[in-house]
Scaffold this motif. Structure first.
Motif, mmCIF file in Angstrom:
data_model
loop_
_atom_site.group_PDB
_atom_site.id
_atom_site.type_symbol
_atom_site.label_atom_id
_atom_site.label_comp_id
_atom_site.label_asym_id
_atom_site.label_seq_id
_atom_site.Cartn_x
_atom_site.Cartn_y
_atom_site.Cartn_z
ATOM 1 N N THR A 11 0.811 -1.039 0.272
ATOM 2 C CA THR A 11 0.144 -0.136 0.181
ATOM 3 C C THR A 11 1.005 1.162 0.369
ATOM 4 O O THR A 11 2.203 1.241 0.094
ATOM 5 C CB THR A 11 -1.404 0.123 1.403
ATOM 6 N N GLY A 54 -9.517 -5.591 -5.663
ATOM 7 C CA GLY A 54 -9.751 -4.665 -5.508
ATOM 8 C C GLY A 54 -9.507 -3.276 -4.850
ATOM 9 O O GLY A 54 -9.614 -2.508 -5.126
ATOM 10 N N ALA A 55 -8.202 -3.877 -4.631
ATOM 11 C CA ALA A 55 -7.566 -2.597 -3.679
ATOM 12 C C ALA A 55 -6.683 -1.464 -5.178
ATOM 13 O O ALA A 55 -6.036 -1.951 -5.920
ATOM 14 C CB ALA A 55 -6.453 -3.095 -3.005
ATOM 15 N N ALA A 56 -7.248 -0.310 -4.867
ATOM 16 C CA ALA A 56 -7.074 1.044 -4.594
ATOM 17 C C ALA A 56 -5.931 1.768 -5.041
ATOM 18 O O ALA A 56 -5.117 2.354 -5.389
ATOM 19 C CB ALA A 56 -8.054 1.621 -5.259
ATOM 20 N N ASP A 57 -4.931 1.845 -3.650
ATOM 21 C CA ASP A 57 -3.710 2.405 -3.178
ATOM 22 C C ASP A 57 -2.701 1.546 -3.251
ATOM 23 O O ASP A 57 -1.796 1.547 -1.684
ATOM 24 C CB ASP A 57 -4.482 3.021 -1.456
ATOM 25 N N PRO A 100 -2.596 0.927 -10.661
ATOM 26 C CA PRO A 100 -4.549 1.913 -9.728
ATOM 27 C C PRO A 100 -4.645 0.175 -10.810
ATOM 28 O O PRO A 100 -4.253 -0.066 -11.452
ATOM 29 C CB PRO A 100 -3.865 2.411 -11.207
ATOM 30 N N LEU A 101 -5.996 0.058 -10.153
ATOM 31 C CA LEU A 101 -7.015 -0.580 -10.875
ATOM 32 C C LEU A 101 -7.616 0.184 -12.541
ATOM 33 O O LEU A 101 -8.135 1.189 -12.176
ATOM 34 C CB LEU A 101 -8.398 -0.566 -10.286
ATOM 35 N N CYS A 102 -7.576 -0.867 -13.190
ATOM 36 C CA CYS A 102 -8.116 -0.240 -14.703
ATOM 37 C C CYS A 102 -10.022 -0.375 -14.131
ATOM 38 O O CYS A 102 -10.870 -1.410 -12.971
ATOM 39 C CB CYS A 102 -7.848 -1.742 -15.900
ATOM 40 N N GLY A 105 -11.024 -3.765 -12.660
ATOM 41 C CA GLY A 105 -11.454 -4.218 -11.709
ATOM 42 C C GLY A 105 -9.890 -4.753 -11.388
ATOM 43 O O GLY A 105 -9.468 -5.178 -10.552
ATOM 44 N N HIS A 107 -5.550 -4.917 -11.811
ATOM 45 C CA HIS A 107 -4.197 -4.069 -11.591
ATOM 46 C C HIS A 107 -3.770 -3.795 -13.043
ATOM 47 O O HIS A 107 -3.971 -4.397 -14.099
ATOM 48 C CB HIS A 107 -3.677 -3.860 -10.699
ATOM 49 N N ARG A 108 -2.869 -2.515 -13.600
ATOM 50 C CA ARG A 108 -2.633 -2.477 -14.013
ATOM 51 C C ARG A 108 -0.875 -1.800 -14.280
ATOM 52 O O ARG A 108 -1.041 -1.333 -13.364
ATOM 53 C CB ARG A 108 -3.073 -0.530 -15.516
#
Length: 113
Positions: A11, A54-57, A100-102, A105, A107-108
């Protein structure tokens, strides 16, 4: 087993704390397990899907494995994963990229070694 560059998903807050200390001691899971979990380029996408869905940070930390005393141990699906029993010196870090999330859903990922 060896891979010159290995990867750690963290994170942003975990990584900023490591930068402030000058070393990465591990995430909560790493501390619980007694070692820092890493993945190879071939493994890291599945690691993200399985453990960070699903984690975005998140950040993807690319680490030079050469100076590290790694143990390659059997884990998911019988694959050998790199584990560090100790602290990660930030001098081994090659780069840190956002993960980041695409819209889908997933990760990119940036280009990896």
């Amino acid at each position: 087993m060896s891979a010159r560059t290995i990867y750690k998903i963290v994170t942003e807050s975990e990584w900023r704390a490591a930068e402030a200390k000058g070393r990465f001691e591990g995430s909560a899971v790493d501390l619980r397990d007694g070692f820092i979990h890493f993945s190879t380029a071939a493994q890291v996408r599945e690691t993200a899907a399985k453990h960070f869905a699903g984690a975005a940070d998140l950040l993807l930390v690319a680490v030079d494995s050469a100076p590290l005393d790694l143990r390659w141990e059997v884990s998911r699906g019988g694959d050998l994963f790199p584990h560090l029993y100790g602290v990660l010196d930030l001098g081994a870090v090659k780069r840190v990229d956002p993960l980041p999330l695409c819209a889908s859903g997933e990760h990119r990922f940036p280009a990896m070694d």
